[in-house]
Design a protein around this motif. Sequence first.
Motif, PDB file in Angstrom:
ATOM      1  N   ASN A   1       0.835  -1.207   0.000  1.00 50.10           N
ATOM      2  CA  ASN A   1       0.000   0.000   0.000  1.00 50.10           C
ATOM      3  C   ASN A   1       0.871   1.259   0.000  1.00 50.10           C
ATOM      4  OD1 ASN A   1       0.900  -0.224   2.628  1.00 50.10           O
ATOM      5  ND2 ASN A   1      -1.096   0.079   3.550  1.00 50.10           N
ATOM      6  N   LEU A   2       2.056   1.180   0.547  1.00 49.39           N
ATOM      7  CA  LEU A   2       2.969   2.323   0.518  1.00 49.39           C
ATOM      8  C   LEU A   2       3.359   2.662  -0.920  1.00 49.39           C
ATOM      9  CD1 LEU A   2       5.262   1.407   3.540  1.00 49.39           C
ATOM     10  CD2 LEU A   2       3.329   2.996   3.497  1.00 49.39           C
ATOM     11  N   TYR A   3       3.515   1.628  -1.742  1.00 45.34           N
ATOM     12  CA  TYR A   3       3.804   1.825  -3.164  1.00 45.34           C
ATOM     13  C   TYR A   3       2.615   2.518  -3.845  1.00 45.34           C
ATOM     14  CZ  TYR A   3       4.629   0.715  -8.075  1.00 45.34           C
ATOM     15  OH  TYR A   3       4.791   0.800  -9.436  1.00 45.34           O
ATOM     16  N   SER A   4       1.406   2.084  -3.516  1.00 43.63           N
ATOM     17  CA  SER A   4       0.203   2.702  -4.087  1.00 43.63           C
ATOM     18  C   SER A   4       0.122   4.172  -3.713  1.00 43.63           C
ATOM     19  CB  SER A   4      -1.051   1.993  -3.586  1.00 43.63           C
ATOM     20  OG  SER A   4      -1.104   0.682  -4.062  1.00 43.63           O
ATOM     21  N   TYR A   5       0.392   4.478  -2.460  1.00 41.83           N
ATOM     22  CA  TYR A   5       0.381   5.875  -2.019  1.00 41.83           C
ATOM     23  C   TYR A   5       1.422   6.690  -2.787  1.00 41.83           C
ATOM     24  CZ  TYR A   5      -2.225   4.177   2.082  1.00 41.83           C
ATOM     25  OH  TYR A   5      -3.143   3.602   2.919  1.00 41.83           O
ATOM     26  N   TYR A   6       2.592   6.091  -2.981  1.00 40.25           N
ATOM     27  CA  TYR A   6       3.656   6.793  -3.706  1.00 40.25           C
ATOM     28  C   TYR A   6       3.233   7.083  -5.151  1.00 40.25           C
ATOM     29  CZ  TYR A   6       7.884   7.857  -6.194  1.00 40.25           C
ATOM     30  OH  TYR A   6       8.800   8.465  -7.007  1.00 40.25           O
ATOM     31  N   LYS A   7       2.673   6.077  -5.829  1.00 38.28           N
ATOM     32  CA  LYS A   7       2.277   6.258  -7.230  1.00 38.28           C
ATOM     33  C   LYS A   7       1.163   7.310  -7.349  1.00 38.28           C
ATOM     34  CE  LYS A   7       4.003   4.415 -10.158  1.00 38.28           C
ATOM     35  NZ  LYS A   7       5.198   4.832 -10.894  1.00 38.28           N
ATOM     36  N   HIS A   8       0.232   7.312  -6.424  1.00 36.07           N
ATOM     37  CA  HIS A   8      -0.830   8.323  -6.408  1.00 36.07           C
ATOM     38  C   HIS A   8      -0.207   9.707  -6.220  1.00 36.07           C
ATOM     39  CE1 HIS A   8      -4.521  10.364  -4.895  1.00 36.07           C
ATOM     40  NE2 HIS A   8      -5.144   9.491  -5.684  1.00 36.07           N
ATOM     41  N   SER A   9       0.737   9.810  -5.304  1.00 37.65           N
ATOM     42  CA  SER A   9       1.436  11.078  -5.051  1.00 37.65           C
ATOM     43  C   SER A   9       2.245  11.519  -6.259  1.00 37.65           C
ATOM     44  CB  SER A   9       2.358  10.938  -3.842  1.00 37.65           C
ATOM     45  OG  SER A   9       1.642  10.567  -2.697  1.00 37.65           O
ATOM     46  N   GLU A  10       2.842  10.562  -6.929  1.00 38.11           N
ATOM     47  CA  GLU A  10       3.633  10.862  -8.127  1.00 38.11           C
ATOM     48  C   GLU A  10       2.750  11.451  -9.232  1.00 38.11           C
ATOM     49  OE1 GLU A  10       7.186   8.419 -10.074  1.00 38.11           O
ATOM     50  OE2 GLU A  10       5.236   7.433 -10.350  1.00 38.11           O
ATOM     51  N   LEU A  11       1.592  10.862  -9.430  1.00 41.97           N
ATOM     52  CA  LEU A  11       0.662  11.400 -10.429  1.00 41.97           C
ATOM     53  C   LEU A  11       0.207  12.808 -10.053  1.00 41.97           C
ATOM     54  CD1 LEU A  11      -1.833   8.640 -11.634  1.00 41.97           C
ATOM     55  CD2 LEU A  11      -0.212   9.949 -12.985  1.00 41.97           C
ATOM     56  N   TYR A  12      -0.032  13.023  -8.767  1.00 44.55           N
ATOM     57  CA  TYR A  12      -0.444  14.357  -8.338  1.00 44.55           C
ATOM     58  C   TYR A  12       0.656  15.377  -8.645  1.00 44.55           C
ATOM     59  CZ  TYR A  12      -1.868  18.334  -5.622  1.00 44.55           C
ATOM     60  OH  TYR A  12      -2.207  19.607  -5.251  1.00 44.55           O
ATOM     61  N   GLU A  13       1.894  15.007  -8.397  1.00 44.85           N
ATOM     62  CA  GLU A  13       3.003  15.925  -8.674  1.00 44.85           C
ATOM     63  C   GLU A  13       3.085  16.256 -10.162  1.00 44.85           C
ATOM     64  OE1 GLU A  13       7.482  16.347  -7.110  1.00 44.85           O
ATOM     65  OE2 GLU A  13       7.145  14.608  -8.406  1.00 44.85           O
ATOM     66  N   VAL A  14       2.779  15.291 -11.023  1.00 42.90           N
ATOM     67  CA  VAL A  14       2.816  15.527 -12.465  1.00 42.90           C
ATOM     68  C   VAL A  14       1.743  16.533 -12.886  1.00 42.90           C
ATOM     69  CG1 VAL A  14       2.430  14.450 -14.722  1.00 42.90           C
ATOM     70  CG2 VAL A  14       3.859  13.306 -13.024  1.00 42.90           C
ATOM     71  N   ILE A  15       0.536  16.395 -12.341  1.00 44.26           N
ATOM     72  CA  ILE A  15      -0.538  17.304 -12.764  1.00 44.26           C
ATOM     73  C   ILE A  15      -0.476  18.647 -12.049  1.00 44.26           C
ATOM     74  CG2 ILE A  15      -2.067  15.390 -13.362  1.00 44.26           C
ATOM     75  CD1 ILE A  15      -3.769  16.384 -10.864  1.00 44.26           C
ATOM     76  N   SER A  16       0.235  18.711 -10.939  1.00 45.67           N
ATOM     77  CA  SER A  16       0.300  19.952 -10.169  1.00 45.67           C
ATOM     78  C   SER A  16       1.710  20.168  -9.626  1.00 45.67           C
ATOM     79  CB  SER A  16      -0.708  19.889  -9.030  1.00 45.67           C
ATOM     80  OG  SER A  16      -0.741  21.112  -8.364  1.00 45.67           O
ATOM     81  N   PRO A  17       2.681  20.413 -10.494  1.00 45.17           N
ATOM     82  CA  PRO A  17       4.074  20.497 -10.052  1.00 45.17           C
ATOM     83  C   PRO A  17       4.373  21.648  -9.097  1.00 45.17           C
ATOM     84  CG  PRO A  17       3.862  21.186 -12.329  1.00 45.17           C
ATOM     85  CD  PRO A  17       2.522  20.659 -11.897  1.00 45.17           C
ATOM     86  N   ASP A  18       3.554  22.691  -9.093  1.00 45.15           N
ATOM     87  CA  ASP A  18       3.833  23.833  -8.226  1.00 45.15           C
ATOM     88  C   ASP A  18       3.162  23.726  -6.857  1.00 45.15           C
ATOM     89  OD1 ASP A  18       1.360  24.053  -9.462  1.00 45.15           O
ATOM     90  OD2 ASP A  18       1.336  26.233  -9.275  1.00 45.15           O
ATOM     91  N   ARG A  19       2.470  22.650  -6.574  1.00 45.06           N
ATOM     92  CA  ARG A  19       1.744  22.513  -5.309  1.00 45.06           C
ATOM     93  C   ARG A  19       2.542  21.734  -4.256  1.00 45.06           C
ATOM     94  NH1 ARG A  19      -1.748  26.208  -6.494  1.00 45.06           N
ATOM     95  NH2 ARG A  19      -3.290  25.723  -8.023  1.00 45.06           N
ATOM     96  N   PHE A  20       2.499  20.422  -4.328  1.00 42.42           N
ATOM     97  CA  PHE A  20       3.155  19.581  -3.325  1.00 42.42           C
ATOM     98  C   PHE A  20       4.130  18.617  -3.985  1.00 42.42           C
ATOM     99  CE2 PHE A  20       1.614  19.828   1.010  1.00 42.42           C
ATOM    100  CZ  PHE A  20       0.567  20.721   0.891  1.00 42.42           C
ATOM    101  N   ASN A  21       5.228  18.414  -3.330  1.00 39.11           N
ATOM    102  CA  ASN A  21       6.200  17.421  -3.754  1.00 39.11           C
ATOM    103  C   ASN A  21       5.645  16.027  -3.479  1.00 39.11           C
ATOM    104  OD1 ASN A  21       8.474  15.504  -2.817  1.00 39.11           O
ATOM    105  ND2 ASN A  21       9.541  17.066  -4.014  1.00 39.11           N
ATOM    106  N   ARG A  22       5.948  15.068  -4.352  1.00 38.81           N
ATOM    107  CA  ARG A  22       5.421  13.702  -4.182  1.00 38.81           C
ATOM    108  C   ARG A  22       5.823  13.087  -2.852  1.00 38.81           C
ATOM    109  NH1 ARG A  22       8.674  10.750  -8.914  1.00 38.81           N
ATOM    110  NH2 ARG A  22       8.743  12.857  -9.649  1.00 38.81           N
TER     111      ARG A  22
END
Length: 118
Positions: free
Chosen positions: A64-85
């Motif tokens: 599940n930690l991997y899943s959280y990371y991948k979700h965070s990674e996608l968020y960083e791609v769509i919103s690079p100026d908001r939160f770091n993965r």
Amino acid sequence: MNNVNPTPVKYRNMLAQVGLMVITFGIYSIYWFYQTSMEMKGLANDHRAEPALWTILLFVPFANLYSYYKHSELYEVISPDRFNRWLLWVLWIFFSPAVWAIVQMELNRRSTYGDRPL
């Protein structure tokens, strides 16, 4: 290559989501994880992303930690100026409601259909 986003981004009312999480005893959060992953995959135009697999891995300890990371990674791609993965990943582990709010506010900002307020 077609640059049209095949997955529309739905506006979700934050208070309604809290109600759904309470009424379904948290089961809505699994649906939310999958749906937001699909929407971010479409926004990022990432054909290698596997939201269904990540959702299944939520039930596997440590995977599940991997899943959280991948979700965070996608968020960083769509919103690079908001939160770091990595910051988002740490929030997933220690205070996941913060991730829900951060991700959902960004997706609501980019929503293409639903009951979006003017």
